[in-house]
Enzyme design. Structure first.
Site, PDB file in Angstrom:
ATOM      1  N   HIS A  14      21.774  16.960  54.825  1.00  0.00           N
ATOM      2  CA  HIS A  14      20.436  16.631  55.320  1.00  0.00           C
ATOM      3  C   HIS A  14      19.480  16.598  54.121  1.00  0.00           C
ATOM      4  O   HIS A  14      19.909  16.747  52.970  1.00  0.00           O
ATOM      5  CB  HIS A  14      19.991  17.597  56.426  1.00  0.00           C
ATOM      6  CG  HIS A  14      19.907  19.045  56.029  1.00  0.00           C
ATOM      7  ND1 HIS A  14      19.082  19.511  55.033  1.00  0.00           N
ATOM      8  CD2 HIS A  14      20.560  20.140  56.509  1.00  0.00           C
ATOM      9  CE1 HIS A  14      19.205  20.816  54.928  1.00  0.00           C
ATOM     10  NE2 HIS A  14      20.120  21.233  55.802  1.00  0.00           N
ATOM     11  N   HIS A  28      19.610  19.285  51.242  1.00  0.00           N
ATOM     12  CA  HIS A  28      20.633  19.121  50.191  1.00  0.00           C
ATOM     13  C   HIS A  28      20.202  18.027  49.215  1.00  0.00           C
ATOM     14  O   HIS A  28      20.350  18.142  47.998  1.00  0.00           O
ATOM     15  CB  HIS A  28      21.987  18.754  50.807  1.00  0.00           C
ATOM     16  CG  HIS A  28      22.452  19.720  51.851  1.00  0.00           C
ATOM     17  ND1 HIS A  28      22.500  19.391  53.181  1.00  0.00           N
ATOM     18  CD2 HIS A  28      22.854  21.006  51.766  1.00  0.00           C
ATOM     19  CE1 HIS A  28      22.914  20.439  53.874  1.00  0.00           C
ATOM     20  NE2 HIS A  28      23.137  21.436  53.034  1.00  0.00           N
ATOM     21  N   CYS A  34      28.591  37.261  58.244  1.00  0.00           N
ATOM     22  CA  CYS A  34      28.011  36.025  58.802  1.00  0.00           C
ATOM     23  C   CYS A  34      28.835  34.858  58.268  1.00  0.00           C
ATOM     24  O   CYS A  34      28.858  34.619  57.056  1.00  0.00           O
ATOM     25  CB  CYS A  34      26.543  35.852  58.406  1.00  0.00           C
ATOM     26  SG  CYS A  34      25.926  34.194  58.820  1.00  0.00           S
ATOM     27  N   CYS A  47      26.770  32.128  56.425  1.00  0.00           N
ATOM     28  CA  CYS A  47      26.471  32.450  55.022  1.00  0.00           C
ATOM     29  C   CYS A  47      27.746  32.717  54.235  1.00  0.00           C
ATOM     30  O   CYS A  47      27.699  32.776  53.016  1.00  0.00           O
ATOM     31  CB  CYS A  47      25.607  33.710  54.917  1.00  0.00           C
ATOM     32  SG  CYS A  47      23.952  33.556  55.570  1.00  0.00           S
ATOM     33  N   CYS A  69      22.143  36.997  62.128  1.00  0.00           N
ATOM     34  CA  CYS A  69      21.791  36.733  60.731  1.00  0.00           C
ATOM     35  C   CYS A  69      20.374  36.145  60.684  1.00  0.00           C
ATOM     36  O   CYS A  69      20.051  35.241  61.466  1.00  0.00           O
ATOM     37  CB  CYS A  69      22.804  35.736  60.150  1.00  0.00           C
ATOM     38  SG  CYS A  69      22.238  34.940  58.641  1.00  0.00           S
ATOM     39  N   HIS A 119      20.720  32.263  59.839  1.00  0.00           N
ATOM     40  CA  HIS A 119      21.360  31.352  60.788  1.00  0.00           C
ATOM     41  C   HIS A 119      21.007  31.608  62.252  1.00  0.00           C
ATOM     42  O   HIS A 119      21.362  30.803  63.116  1.00  0.00           O
ATOM     43  CB  HIS A 119      22.888  31.386  60.603  1.00  0.00           C
ATOM     44  CG  HIS A 119      23.326  30.724  59.330  1.00  0.00           C
ATOM     45  ND1 HIS A 119      23.457  31.407  58.142  1.00  0.00           N
ATOM     46  CD2 HIS A 119      23.606  29.426  59.054  1.00  0.00           C
ATOM     47  CE1 HIS A 119      23.815  30.564  57.195  1.00  0.00           C
ATOM     48  NE2 HIS A 119      23.914  29.358  57.709  1.00  0.00           N
ATOM     49  N   LYS A 170      13.461  27.188  58.004  1.00  0.00           N
ATOM     50  CA  LYS A 170      14.315  26.419  57.096  1.00  0.00           C
ATOM     51  C   LYS A 170      15.013  25.304  57.873  1.00  0.00           C
ATOM     52  O   LYS A 170      15.628  25.555  58.904  1.00  0.00           O
ATOM     53  CB  LYS A 170      15.354  27.367  56.491  1.00  0.00           C
ATOM     54  CG  LYS A 170      16.376  26.688  55.608  1.00  0.00           C
ATOM     55  CD  LYS A 170      17.240  27.716  54.910  1.00  0.00           C
ATOM     56  CE  LYS A 170      18.314  27.075  54.070  1.00  0.00           C
ATOM     57  NZ  LYS A 170      19.632  27.076  54.707  1.00  0.00           N
ATOM     58  N   LYS A 210      21.175  22.144  59.663  1.00  0.00           N
ATOM     59  CA  LYS A 210      22.027  21.408  60.594  1.00  0.00           C
ATOM     60  C   LYS A 210      22.423  22.306  61.750  1.00  0.00           C
ATOM     61  O   LYS A 210      22.478  21.880  62.893  1.00  0.00           O
ATOM     62  CB  LYS A 210      23.276  20.903  59.864  1.00  0.00           C
ATOM     63  CG  LYS A 210      23.088  19.533  59.240  1.00  0.00           C
ATOM     64  CD  LYS A 210      23.370  18.411  60.233  1.00  0.00           C
ATOM     65  CE  LYS A 210      22.580  17.154  59.974  1.00  0.00           C
ATOM     66  NZ  LYS A 210      23.064  16.310  58.932  1.00  0.00           N
TER      67      LYS A 210
HETATM   68  O1  ME8 Z   1      25.256  27.630  50.276  1.00  0.00           O
HETATM   69  N1  ME8 Z   1      15.531  23.222  51.988  1.00  0.00           N
HETATM   70  O2  ME8 Z   1      26.198  25.544  50.535  1.00  0.00           O
HETATM   71  P1  ME8 Z   1      25.238  24.850  51.596  1.00  0.00           P
HETATM   72  C1  ME8 Z   1      15.860  23.101  50.710  1.00  0.00           C
HETATM   73  N2  ME8 Z   1      28.410  26.303  49.452  1.00  0.00           N
HETATM   74  N3  ME8 Z   1      17.130  23.126  50.271  1.00  0.00           N
HETATM   75  C2  ME8 Z   1      18.092  23.273  51.181  1.00  0.00           C
HETATM   76  C3  ME8 Z   1      17.819  23.401  52.550  1.00  0.00           C
HETATM   77  C4  ME8 Z   1      16.459  23.362  52.953  1.00  0.00           C
HETATM   78  N4  ME8 Z   1      16.076  23.456  54.224  1.00  0.00           N
HETATM   79  N5  ME8 Z   1      18.988  23.523  53.206  1.00  0.00           N
HETATM   80  C5  ME8 Z   1      19.966  23.462  52.263  1.00  0.00           C
HETATM   81  C6  ME8 Z   1      26.162  26.823  50.101  1.00  0.00           C
HETATM   82  N6  ME8 Z   1      19.436  23.312  51.043  1.00  0.00           N
HETATM   83  C7  ME8 Z   1      27.325  27.176  49.214  1.00  0.00           C
HETATM   84  C8  ME8 Z   1      26.879  27.122  47.765  1.00  0.00           C
HETATM   85  S1  ME8 Z   1      27.348  27.299  45.151  1.00  0.00           S
HETATM   86  C9  ME8 Z   1      28.508  28.027  44.202  1.00  0.00           C
HETATM   87  C10 ME8 Z   1      27.942  27.486  46.772  1.00  0.00           C
HETATM   88  C11 ME8 Z   1      20.165  23.193  49.779  1.00  0.00           C
HETATM   89  O3  ME8 Z   1      25.917  23.595  51.994  1.00  0.00           O
HETATM   90  C12 ME8 Z   1      19.797  24.306  48.812  1.00  0.00           C
HETATM   91  O4  ME8 Z   1      20.152  23.912  47.512  1.00  0.00           O
HETATM   92  O5  ME8 Z   1      24.820  25.800  52.648  1.00  0.00           O
HETATM   93  C13 ME8 Z   1      20.715  25.410  49.258  1.00  0.00           C
HETATM   94  O6  ME8 Z   1      20.884  26.408  48.280  1.00  0.00           O
HETATM   95  C14 ME8 Z   1      21.989  24.628  49.488  1.00  0.00           C
HETATM   96  O7  ME8 Z   1      21.538  23.375  50.046  1.00  0.00           O
HETATM   97  C15 ME8 Z   1      22.954  25.318  50.429  1.00  0.00           C
HETATM   98  O8  ME8 Z   1      23.986  24.434  50.712  1.00  0.00           O
END
Ligand code: ME8
Length: 526
Positions: free
Chosen positions: A21, A24, A130, A133, A155, A158, A305, A308
């Protein structure tokens, strides 16, 4: 000013349980702007992004969809995550998947080294987990559920119930590193940014660190622990290592030495993993910690926040299909101070598109090129003696370039854009004041008309170079319309440090007309 050193920048690797979304995409764009800027500053730049494919979250999603986790990951990566890079024009140098052999092998190598060095032991653990997370939670991280989860602890991120797990696992002696981490935050204040995030991390570590459970034996979707194949590596321990396995750790030590350590951009939701666990892991392995870890804010929907799992996610293509990738990139970098939360709104996007991109920048470019076409048959005129107003434009460009570079250095992306935009505003004012259309009526003012338009054209040259990291498509069109591609070479190869050198586009260069860079948008999605 950047000095040709190595600049390695990373995004988090994203879970493939679902499609991306705009949250990301926001992280990707910020990292991409920084990477493109550093490339143009002459630094040896390497930009990594990728996907996080192991763990229970992916396993459960795949199972619910009746496929294996690898099939699920392959599908999501090819149908959603690779295409995202095109949708928002990302210039990554590499894309790592945690199911890549290059990653899996070197995670095992890393773990074995820590085991041999005595940093790993077997232990028992019970705690709230969780799956969203992929993290054990402390009670202070939990809140009372609402709606269908009333009466349960959920959590805080979430809003879903946590699971009480009890396991016999391998543990990493993270508690050994609390003092060294505190010393790191003290000695290198820029290590964790922004300041608010740094304070939070320091508070957390001051309370003391527990050892970290780093393996699981109740499911098998993960990298096998090398000395005990009945366990798989904890998904975060596996995922964090992507930043070094992709850079050559264990496989190409020369590349690794050249690239590591990195500037790491993450969302604030996962800052602790990157500012506490990750440097502790690196310290245990005798490796350098990251250059800095920056936790940016969240895109919010209704004050929460965007996510999805809460069905508040907006797909990036919903925006780019109407406004284009440049507008997406510009809007998020301009409207939200990097490091703070921000709310996305269609109205704000639409208003900025019209006022700043279409009327401010786009019109300026079209008008100047149209006047060069009308008054000088499409050929850049020679400049006569410079008057104070012309010199002021040169000075604005030089100052904007220096200010923007300094802002990028402190990761204040919005300040960099604001600094560059002073050129747009001042050039628009310059043209209004100089009135080239009036000068054109008087043959005696021909030389002055040439100077004004040559100055404006140089301003557009500088804007193309400085805005290229932010709006690569529009600036590439402008560069080509300016005839600069033929005269000066590729836009991406122009140096930020040289942008203030005046008179680069030679008199006599043929320019072309320009379609609107940011065309009118008839209907805006609600
Ligand atoms: O945490 N606003 O992956 P993830 C801004 N796989 N940025 C956002 C956001 C929002 N509402 N939602 C997501 C993970 N992001 C792990 C990471 S790294 C070694 C492993 C962005 O798919 C933001 O960068 O849940 C957040 O940290 C990341 O997506 C989380 O992506």
């Amino acid at each position: 000013m950047a000095d040709g050193t190595s600049f390695y920048i990373t995004t988090p690797i994203f879970y493939v349980n679902d499609a991306p979304h705009i949250g990301h995409a926001y992280t990707e764009v910020a990292a991409d702007v920084l990477a493109r800027w550093h490339r143009q500053a002459g630094d040896r730049t390497w930009f990594l992004t990728g996907t996080d494919e192991h763990g229970q979250k992916i396993l459960r999603t795949a199972t619910a969809n009746g496929v294996t986790p690898k099939e699920w990951a392959d599908k999501l990566v090819s149908e959603s995550w690779y295409p995202l890079l095109d949708t928002i024009d990302i210039s990554n140098d590499d894309f790592i998947r945690t199911t890549d052999v290059r990653h899996e092998q070197n995670v095992q190598l890393f773990l074995q080294r820590l085991y041999d060095a005595g940093f790993i032991y077997t232990g028992e653990f019970e705690g709230y987990y969780c799956v969203g997370c992929e993290e054990y939670k402390q009670e202070s991280d939990l809140v009372q559920g609402t709606g269908e989860y009333v009466g349960q602890l959920v959590c805080a991120i979430h809003s879903k119930p946590v699971e009480l797990l009890q396991e016999s696992n391998y543990f990493f002696r993270m508690s050994d590193f609390a003092e060294r981490l505190l010393a790191l935050y003290e000695e290198r204040p820029e290590f964790v940014q922004p300041e608010s995030a740094r304070n939070e991390v320091i508070q957390f570590v001051r309370q003391g660190l527990k050892d970290l459970s780093i393996s699981r034996s109740t499911f098998d979707w993960g990298i096998k622990v090398p000395w005990d194949e009945s366990h798989v590596v904890y998904v975060w321990f596996d995922a964090l290592l992507n930043y070094i396995t992709a850079a050559g750790y264990g496989s190409d030590e020369e590349a690794f030495a050249e690239r590591w350590p990195a500037t790491q951009i993450v969302g604030k939701d996962i800052l602790r993993f990157h500012a506490v666990i990750w440097p502790a892991m690196l310290m245990a392995a005798g490796l350098e910690v990251p250059k800095r870890v920056f936790g940016h804010g969240w895109l919010l929907v209704g004050g929460e926040k965007m996510s999805k799992s809460k069905l508040t996610g907006i797909a990036p293509s919903e925006i780019t299909d109407t406004f284009g990738s440049d507008a997406f990139r510009y809007y998020f970098m301009r409207a939200i101070a990097f490091g703070q939360d921000g709310s996305f709104s269609w109205e704000d996007l639409s208003a900025r598109y019209q006022a700043e991109l279409a009327n401010g920048f786009g019109n300026l470019a079209s008008r100047v090129l149209a006047m060069v076409t009308r008054y000088f048959d499409g050929v850049v005129p020679a400049s006569g003696p410079a008057e104070p107003a012309d010199v002021a434009i040169q000075e604005t460009v030089a100052r904007a370039a220096a200010d923007a570079d300094a802002a990028i250095e402190r990761l204040a992306i919005q300040d960099a854009l604001a600094a560059i935009w002073r050129i747009v505003d001042e050039l628009n004012g310059y043209i209004t004041e100089q009135e080239p259309w009036v000068l054109a009526k008087d043959e005696a003012k021909r030389e002055r008309l040439g100077t004004v338009l040559a100055t404006a054209v140089e301003g557009l040259r500088a804007l193309s170079v400085l805005l290229h990291p932010f709006v690569p498509k529009a600036t590439t069109k402008l560069w080509s319309a300016l005839g600069a591609e033929a005269a000066l070479g590729e836009l991406g190869a122009q140096r930020i440090g040289d942008v203030g050198t005046w008179g680069q586009l030679p008199a006599g260069t043929s320019v072309a007309g320009l379609e609107p860079l940011f065309p009118r948008i008839e209907a805006v999605a609600e």
